[in-house]
Design a protein around this motif. Sequence first.
Motif, PDB file in Angstrom:
ATOM      1  N   ARG A 114      67.444 -19.550 -36.585  1.00 45.88           N
ATOM      2  CA  ARG A 114      68.293 -20.020 -37.679  1.00 45.88           C
ATOM      3  C   ARG A 114      67.467 -20.315 -38.927  1.00 45.88           C
ATOM      4  O   ARG A 114      67.861 -19.979 -40.046  1.00 45.88           O
ATOM      5  CB  ARG A 114      69.063 -21.276 -37.261  1.00 45.88           C
ATOM      6  CG  ARG A 114      70.022 -21.799 -38.332  1.00 45.88           C
ATOM      7  CD  ARG A 114      70.831 -22.987 -37.835  1.00 45.88           C
ATOM      8  NE  ARG A 114      69.987 -24.145 -37.532  1.00 45.88           N
ATOM      9  CZ  ARG A 114      70.445 -25.278 -36.997  1.00 45.88           C
ATOM     10  NH1 ARG A 114      71.720 -25.403 -36.685  1.00 45.88           N
ATOM     11  NH2 ARG A 114      69.619 -26.282 -36.750  1.00 45.88           N
ATOM     12  N   VAL A 126      74.224 -15.096 -38.254  1.00 46.68           N
ATOM     13  CA  VAL A 126      73.291 -15.716 -37.296  1.00 46.68           C
ATOM     14  C   VAL A 126      73.095 -17.201 -37.622  1.00 46.68           C
ATOM     15  O   VAL A 126      73.238 -18.068 -36.749  1.00 46.68           O
ATOM     16  CB  VAL A 126      71.939 -14.971 -37.333  1.00 46.68           C
ATOM     17  CG1 VAL A 126      70.868 -15.749 -36.582  1.00 46.68           C
ATOM     18  CG2 VAL A 126      72.106 -13.576 -36.742  1.00 46.68           C
ATOM     19  N   ALA A 184      74.991 -20.392 -35.470  1.00 47.87           N
ATOM     20  CA  ALA A 184      73.953 -20.595 -34.449  1.00 47.87           C
ATOM     21  C   ALA A 184      74.327 -21.669 -33.434  1.00 47.87           C
ATOM     22  O   ALA A 184      73.680 -21.785 -32.390  1.00 47.87           O
ATOM     23  CB  ALA A 184      72.621 -20.949 -35.114  1.00 47.87           C
ATOM     24  N   PHE A 198      73.108 -12.850 -30.930  1.00 51.24           N
ATOM     25  CA  PHE A 198      72.116 -12.971 -32.000  1.00 51.24           C
ATOM     26  C   PHE A 198      71.169 -11.764 -32.007  1.00 51.24           C
ATOM     27  O   PHE A 198      70.720 -11.341 -33.071  1.00 51.24           O
ATOM     28  CB  PHE A 198      71.364 -14.291 -31.865  1.00 51.24           C
ATOM     29  CG  PHE A 198      72.287 -15.475 -31.926  1.00 51.24           C
ATOM     30  CD1 PHE A 198      72.871 -15.855 -33.129  1.00 51.24           C
ATOM     31  CD2 PHE A 198      72.620 -16.176 -30.775  1.00 51.24           C
ATOM     32  CE1 PHE A 198      73.758 -16.926 -33.189  1.00 51.24           C
ATOM     33  CE2 PHE A 198      73.500 -17.247 -30.818  1.00 51.24           C
ATOM     34  CZ  PHE A 198      74.069 -17.621 -32.031  1.00 51.24           C
TER      35      PHE A 198
END
Length: 275
Positions: free
Chosen positions: A11, A103, A107, A116
Amino acid sequence: MAGEFSITSLRGGATAAILSADLDIKTRLAQDTATRWFARRLSLRSPLDPPLPERPGRPAKPELVPPKAVGKRSLHTASGRIATLHAIAHIELNAVDLALDIVARFATEPVPNSFFDGWMQVAFEEAKHFRMVRARLNDMGADYGDMPAHDGLWQAAHSTRNDLTARLAVVPLILEARGLDVTPSLQTKMRETGDLESAAILDVIYNDEKGHVAIGAKWFRFLCARERKDPAATFQQLVRTNFRGSLKAPFNDIARAEAGLTPSFYRSLTSTSHA
């Protein structure tokens, strides 16, 4: 230089790339983060991750204007081909940030790590596309930023920032799928004008985009199945809620179907019943 230290997690790396206004650093961070995530050298999240911005980092140029302010381009002139490639570069740059945003923003969603994996593959390839198109512009004596570009792509995504299923409907299954519809004729026209270098870049983009739509369709169907919803009906409802305007024919039905996007999804959303 994008250093090792700046990537705190998946992230964090995705967010750092989104934040960067230097497009060389942005694309490098996107690819570095993807490579390290694929090697399982990053955690998904970290308390040190920077906050996600409202808008991605961008250089001072190009000037962003409403979509209608960007004129039509003839591919039969060098300036028209440059303008078309500039527009494609802008789309690919937005696609980098949109893949990273899926993403980083989602997350904390309860989805498998393979979700992901898929979107970092998309981010990696969109960064590759942007670099290829920009290098081609440079070969033709131009650069990204030389002419205005529109802001419609980011705005379309921003409206779905709180709903992963809606984001998947709008970004891969409308915006990316549109690329499957329009790219083959662009490839043909580039070849007809003798610009085989640009046509070859479009070949790479087209083949990769099929995979991106497939990733979108896979995870859209996954989320619908988990909620016991009909995928086609859910897609239509989300598009009507979150996307301005109708979908435009003609559709590349074969390429869309290869990517898992069958006509039952999109036919009823077109502006004309016979399309």
